[in-house]
Structure formats: C-alpha cells, structure tokens
Design a protein around this motif. Structure first.
Motif, PDB file in Angstrom:
ATOM      1  N   ILE A   1      -1.925  -0.875  12.627  1.00  0.00           N
ATOM      2  CA  ILE A   1      -2.143  -0.439  11.294  1.00  0.00           C
ATOM      3  C   ILE A   1      -3.570   0.462  11.243  1.00  0.00           C
ATOM      4  N   PRO A   2      -3.466   1.514  10.225  1.00  0.00           N
ATOM      5  CA  PRO A   2      -4.755   2.332  10.470  1.00  0.00           C
ATOM      6  C   PRO A   2      -5.973   1.390   9.805  1.00  0.00           C
ATOM      7  N   SER A   3      -5.606   0.716   8.542  1.00  0.00           N
ATOM      8  CA  SER A   3      -6.726  -0.028   7.945  1.00  0.00           C
ATOM      9  C   SER A   3      -6.128  -0.997   7.109  1.00  0.00           C
ATOM     10  N   THR A   4      -6.657  -2.415   7.438  1.00  0.00           N
ATOM     11  CA  THR A   4      -6.200  -3.482   6.752  1.00  0.00           C
ATOM     12  C   THR A   4      -6.826  -3.337   5.258  1.00  0.00           C
ATOM     13  N   ASN A   5      -7.751  -2.814   5.173  1.00  0.00           N
ATOM     14  CA  ASN A   5      -8.221  -2.826   3.519  1.00  0.00           C
ATOM     15  C   ASN A   5      -7.430  -1.708   2.832  1.00  0.00           C
ATOM     16  N   GLN A   6      -6.975  -0.630   3.596  1.00  0.00           N
ATOM     17  CA  GLN A   6      -6.244   0.242   2.850  1.00  0.00           C
ATOM     18  C   GLN A   6      -4.988   0.036   2.573  1.00  0.00           C
ATOM     19  N   TYR A   7      -4.115  -0.787   3.825  1.00  0.00           N
ATOM     20  CA  TYR A   7      -3.037  -1.674   3.387  1.00  0.00           C
ATOM     21  C   TYR A   7      -2.920  -2.536   2.234  1.00  0.00           C
ATOM     22  N   LEU A   8      -3.848  -3.406   2.277  1.00  0.00           N
ATOM     23  CA  LEU A   8      -3.799  -4.091   1.080  1.00  0.00           C
ATOM     24  C   LEU A   8      -4.067  -3.583  -0.315  1.00  0.00           C
ATOM     25  N   PHE A   9      -4.908  -2.565  -0.152  1.00  0.00           N
ATOM     26  CA  PHE A   9      -5.111  -2.012  -1.481  1.00  0.00           C
ATOM     27  C   PHE A   9      -3.817  -1.119  -1.970  1.00  0.00           C
ATOM     28  N   ASN A  10      -3.031  -0.735  -0.925  1.00  0.00           N
ATOM     29  CA  ASN A  10      -1.703  -0.083  -1.240  1.00  0.00           C
ATOM     30  C   ASN A  10      -0.788  -1.269  -1.891  1.00  0.00           C
ATOM     31  N   LEU A  11      -0.758  -2.421  -1.196  1.00  0.00           N
ATOM     32  CA  LEU A  11      -0.169  -3.326  -1.911  1.00  0.00           C
ATOM     33  C   LEU A  11      -0.319  -3.727  -3.338  1.00  0.00           C
ATOM     34  N   ILE A  12      -1.608  -3.892  -3.608  1.00  0.00           N
ATOM     35  CA  ILE A  12      -1.860  -4.517  -4.744  1.00  0.00           C
ATOM     36  C   ILE A  12      -1.786  -3.249  -5.867  1.00  0.00           C
ATOM     37  N   SER A  13      -1.907  -2.001  -5.332  1.00  0.00           N
ATOM     38  CA  SER A  13      -1.610  -1.002  -6.362  1.00  0.00           C
ATOM     39  C   SER A  13      -0.057  -0.967  -6.783  1.00  0.00           C
ATOM     40  N   GLU A  14       0.699  -1.383  -6.013  1.00  0.00           N
ATOM     41  CA  GLU A  14       2.130  -1.269  -6.014  1.00  0.00           C
ATOM     42  C   GLU A  14       2.460  -2.627  -6.850  1.00  0.00           C
ATOM     43  N   LYS A  15       2.037  -3.865  -6.437  1.00  0.00           N
ATOM     44  CA  LYS A  15       2.450  -4.837  -7.426  1.00  0.00           C
ATOM     45  C   LYS A  15       1.389  -5.957  -7.208  1.00  0.00           C
ATOM     46  N   GLU A  16       1.491  -7.080  -8.154  1.00  0.00           N
ATOM     47  CA  GLU A  16       0.479  -8.032  -8.229  1.00  0.00           C
ATOM     48  C   GLU A  16       0.645  -8.893  -7.313  1.00  0.00           C
ATOM     49  N   MET A  17      -0.338  -9.269  -6.363  1.00  0.00           N
ATOM     50  CA  MET A  17      -0.359 -10.165  -5.113  1.00  0.00           C
ATOM     51  C   MET A  17      -0.955 -11.336  -5.484  1.00  0.00           C
ATOM     52  N   SER A  18      -0.695 -12.524  -4.969  1.00  0.00           N
ATOM     53  CA  SER A  18      -1.240 -13.787  -4.966  1.00  0.00           C
ATOM     54  C   SER A  18      -2.806 -13.763  -4.218  1.00  0.00           C
ATOM     55  N   GLU A  19      -3.701 -14.467  -5.092  1.00  0.00           N
ATOM     56  CA  GLU A  19      -4.827 -14.692  -4.304  1.00  0.00           C
ATOM     57  C   GLU A  19      -4.745 -15.411  -3.032  1.00  0.00           C
ATOM     58  N   GLY A  20      -5.648 -15.143  -1.840  1.00  0.00           N
ATOM     59  CA  GLY A  20      -5.262 -15.660  -0.788  1.00  0.00           C
ATOM     60  C   GLY A  20      -4.454 -14.935   0.328  1.00  0.00           C
ATOM     61  N   LEU A  21      -4.048 -13.934  -0.119  1.00  0.00           N
ATOM     62  CA  LEU A  21      -3.201 -13.112   0.942  1.00  0.00           C
ATOM     63  C   LEU A  21      -4.172 -12.409   1.796  1.00  0.00           C
ATOM     64  N   VAL A  22      -3.818 -12.500   3.176  1.00  0.00           N
ATOM     65  CA  VAL A  22      -4.692 -11.906   4.158  1.00  0.00           C
ATOM     66  C   VAL A  22      -3.739 -11.042   5.110  1.00  0.00           C
ATOM     67  N   ILE A  23      -4.360  -9.880   5.308  1.00  0.00           N
ATOM     68  CA  ILE A  23      -3.653  -8.837   6.222  1.00  0.00           C
ATOM     69  C   ILE A  23      -4.621  -8.849   7.451  1.00  0.00           C
ATOM     70  N   ASN A  24      -3.741  -9.043   8.734  1.00  0.00           N
ATOM     71  CA  ASN A  24      -4.655  -9.290   9.819  1.00  0.00           C
ATOM     72  C   ASN A  24      -3.629  -8.254  10.844  1.00  0.00           C
ATOM     73  N   THR A  25      -4.660  -7.856  11.694  1.00  0.00           N
ATOM     74  CA  THR A  25      -4.108  -7.028  12.919  1.00  0.00           C
ATOM     75  C   THR A  25      -4.814  -6.963  14.069  1.00  0.00           C
ATOM     76  N   ASP A  26      -3.902  -7.037  15.137  1.00  0.00           N
ATOM     77  CA  ASP A  26      -4.724  -6.806  16.463  1.00  0.00           C
ATOM     78  C   ASP A  26      -5.099  -5.303  16.963  1.00  0.00           C
ATOM     79  N   ASN A  27      -4.530  -4.332  16.119  1.00  0.00           N
ATOM     80  CA  ASN A  27      -4.755  -2.969  16.539  1.00  0.00           C
ATOM     81  C   ASN A  27      -5.125  -2.170  15.281  1.00  0.00           C
TER      82      ASN A  27
END
Ligand code: BTN
Length: 247
Positions: A11-37
């Motif tokens: 994934i290019p950036s976990t921050n960007q990915y999570l940001f895109n998710l929350i701008s699409e819909k409400e996400m729960s506290e505690g969600l973690v996006i993790n990547t090896d690459n």
C-alpha cells in the motif's frame, strides 16, 4: 477499546488509506491498518518515510478522542510517543531511548521511529485522529537521505518479531489512552513527556529564523510548543519547524 487490525500486503501509505476510509464512511475507534510493504510512506511536513519491504512496522491507528478540545491535540502526540518510547526501551533494554520534540523517537542521536498524527476537528472537538507509526525494526541499510536513521537490529544485533512489537505498542497506547480519558488534566503526561525529551536541560546549538544560538530545552508550553532558554536567559517558544536542532 477493541483493536481491529486489517493487514494489507502492499500500500502506498497506511495514513492515506485510513484517511480515505474515514472520509467515505464512519469507522470504529481502534481500527488499525497495517502493511508489510509501504511504498510511499509520508513523514511530517514534506518528508517521506523509508521502509524496506517486510522489515519494519508501518501502521496507522484510528482514535476518536472527542473528549479532547482542538487546543489539546498535542496530548495525542504525547501518549503515542511515550508508548513507543516504552516499547523500544523494553525491547532494546536501553535507557538511551528518548523523544525528540515533537514526536520522533531517538536512541542516542539517531532516529528509530516517527509518528504522523492527522486530526479531524468537528464541532470544537477532535472527532478522528489518524495516527501513523513507523518503527525501524529489522532493516539494516537505509538508502533515503534521512540524516540519521537507525533500527532495532542495528542496535541489538538480533531480529525482532514485528507482530509482537505491534501488539505491545497497541497495548501500551490503549493503557495511556484510557488513562487520558479518566485523567484528562494532563500534568501526569506532561511530566513524563518532558523528562524523556532529547537534550532536556542541556546546552546545545539550535537554529531559528534569526540564526544559530546556544540554548537549553526547558520544557513545553500548554500547546506542546518547545521552550528553549537562551544562554542570555531569554525564553523562546517554538512551533514545529520554527527551530532546528544541531545534530
Ligand atoms: C516522520 O518522522 O516524519 C513521521 C513518519 C511517520 C511514518 C508512518 S509509517 C505508517 C504511517 N503511514 C505513513 O504514510 N506514515 C506513517
């Protein structure tokens, strides 16, 4: 808080990915996006964050600290930096781990971890906080022009389990975060943070818009800005990027 970790292979950036998710819909506290690459990791400001595939910890965590007013944003940086500090200290068995203001984790004069906090403010409180953490674990060579990277393997000479470090970090963050909910008056947090600051109460050279000067870090103000006492006794207060440390 319950953590829910989503592992994404590349994934290019976990921050960007999570940001895109929350701008699409409400996400729960505690969600973690993790990547090896992570292929285009973002650092603070315009910096990039280097991470060799499969070697390091790169993840982003969603918190929803709506009990915090926007002017208290810095406490998030504090609880996260302290969590990383403790996990690094424990695993490296080293007292040389410290926090370079505002939120770099250093071992002696080298940077082992970076944090990128991006907050969304709604109705005068922090509705979402996307917290990105990059910890250099098993990477032995760094190729970017970052001035002083270091990894756990370089310091300890052994490999570390990235998954175990993630779990330890999440536990530690949860502990600090629940304490913050119960004790939002942050004097406990400020003193812990300040006592672990890189170069606290020691005389060093810095550079600001007026040039190079000698001074001593004496703490932070209520907004997390850095307080430096110049050798002539004058106290200066800096926001991020307004002052540079001479390394
Ligand atoms: C810095 O030191 O400048 C901050 C580095 C933050 C890097 C982490 S890695 C996981 C998360 N995703 C990103 O794109 N950046 C953060």
């Amino acid at each position: 808080m319950k953590f829910k970790t989503i592992n994404i292979e590349s994934i290019p950036s976990t921050n960007q990915y999570l940001f895109n998710l929350i701008s699409e819909k409400e996400m729960s506290e505690g969600l973690v996006i993790n990547t090896d690459n992570q292929t285009a990791g973002k650092g603070m400001g315009k910096n990039i964050w280097e991470s060799e595939k499969g070697k390091n910890l790169s993840f982003s965590l969603l918190l929803k600290p709506d009990f915090l007013k926007p002017e208290k944003q810095f406490v998030i940086t504090q609880i996260i930096s302290l969590a990383i500090l403790n996990v690094c200290r424990k695993n490296l068995n080293s007292e040389k781990v410290c926090i370079k203001w505002p939120n770099d984790i250093y071992v002696a004069d080298k940077k082992i971890a970076g944090v990128l906090v991006q907050n969304i403010i709604k109705a005068n409180s922090i509705s979402d906080s996307v917290i990105g953490i990059g910890l250099n674990v098993n990477q032995e060579k760094f190729i970017s022009d970052a001035p002083n990277p270091v990894s756990m393997i370089q310091l300890a000479g052994v490999n570390f389990s990235i998954e175990k470090l993630l779990n330890e970090l999440l536990d530690e963050i949860e502990r600090n975060y629940s304490r913050l909910r119960v004790y939002p008056h942050t004097s406990w947090l400020n003193s812990k943070y300040v006592e672990n600051l890189y170069r606290i109460n020691q005389s060093y050279y810095f550079t600001d818009k007026n040039g190079r000067f000698k001074g001593e870090i004496i703490g932070i103000d209520n907004y997390g800005q850095l307080k430096i006492k110049k050798s002539n006794g004058e106290i200066l207060i800096y926001a991020y990027k307004e002052v540079e440390f001479e390394l």
